[in-house]
Design an enzyme around this catalytic site. Sequence first.
Site, PDB file in Angstrom:
ATOM      1  N   ASP A 154      -3.644   8.865   3.732  1.00 30.52           N
ATOM      2  CA  ASP A 154      -2.998   8.581   2.444  1.00 30.52           C
ATOM      3  C   ASP A 154      -4.020   8.375   1.327  1.00 30.52           C
ATOM      4  OD1 ASP A 154      -0.586   8.379   4.041  1.00 30.52           O
ATOM      5  OD2 ASP A 154      -1.163   6.318   4.481  1.00 30.52           O
TER       6      ASP A 154
ATOM      7  N   GLU B 111       8.603  10.714   0.128  1.00 29.11           N
ATOM      8  CA  GLU B 111       7.642   9.629  -0.047  1.00 29.11           C
ATOM      9  C   GLU B 111       6.414  10.176  -0.787  1.00 29.11           C
ATOM     10  OE1 GLU B 111       6.722   8.404   3.926  1.00 29.11           O
ATOM     11  OE2 GLU B 111       5.593  10.228   4.399  1.00 29.11           O
TER      12      GLU B 111
END
Length: 375
Positions: free
Chosen positions: A65, A275
Amino acid sequence: MRLSLTFSTAAAAIALLAGCSGGNTAQNETAANAAAPANASDEARSPDGKRYLAQPLVKDLYFADPSAHVFNGKIYIYPSHDVDMGIPDDDLGSQYAMHDYQVLSMDRPGGPVTVNPVALDLKQVPWASEKAWAPDAAFKNGTYYLYFPAKDKQGVFRIGVATSKSPVGPFKAEPQPIQGSYSMDPAVFTDDDGQSYLYLGGIWGGQLQRWATGKYDPNAGDTDLKKDDQPALSGKVARLAPDMKSLAEPLRDAVILDEKGKPVLGGDHDRRFFEAAWMFKRGGKYYYMYSTGDTHFLAYAIGSSPYGPFKYTGRILEPVQGWTSHGSVFEFQGKWYLAYHDTQLTNKNHLRSAKITELTFRPDGTIETLKPFRD
């Protein structure tokens, strides 16, 4: 797809860096770079024999991420820190049991990577209980801000903020989460006028579907709303207050529109928001990047305002090796780059590696779609 060969080769050398934790990389970098063959990137193959587009920034630890920023002419990447807790994979992401943050830094793409000491541990966050998932960072008036999601003592995801005078920390967390925040995957964008905006949200394990009515509903389900013929759940956006620690307004929908100007439907899993929101600006246009989740694309939509609505435009990255896809886009010395992750080193969904590769924009502002493999 047009990529710099020198960039790919340099990135390959980075993959061979070892023992670079703790913020001390000088000796390890010298040895690793001397030992790295020129064709190191050609030697790494996927389980089905494909060559990877880019190589991991770090080889002996696992970071996912990646939120990349350029501060004072240097690249800083704020990732989640994957650890193996022996938890089986499930749809709620129970296997992602991260508990702290470390910042990666480098002078240039393809340069040596420093893994800095722990910047923040959930043990130092009074309100948090578990799951230090994907973070982001921002800078304003001499202070660096780290935004992070975590579950509170009741198991509800909130967004926290911590501050430091250094881009690599250590960061000190505020005693309470940001009021009015929820779900996960915070991303902060600062516009040309200095105004900053917070983006957030993630369905399934990120609990966004439990906030569909504006209030938390623990019985709303563990995945999505299963209303395929209705507008998809939107990620959220709100303007940050001048203190960068609070919202100046309630969260609102960051709506993604289809080619007809209608909201993308919940059943459109190739285009709907799942997301990993990220915002950047180029040529006066606002680019809203996000992950489609179970279809594994990094998609993007373009708008004329940081609030949207955003018109679906295409894909930035095709599915990587591994279940999740989450990235960031940044500009460095006139070139644009994508930071992303995959499971090259482990082939395990919960042990991922951050990577960087160059982006190519067409004359009309659209982005040439990247493939995570070179053949």
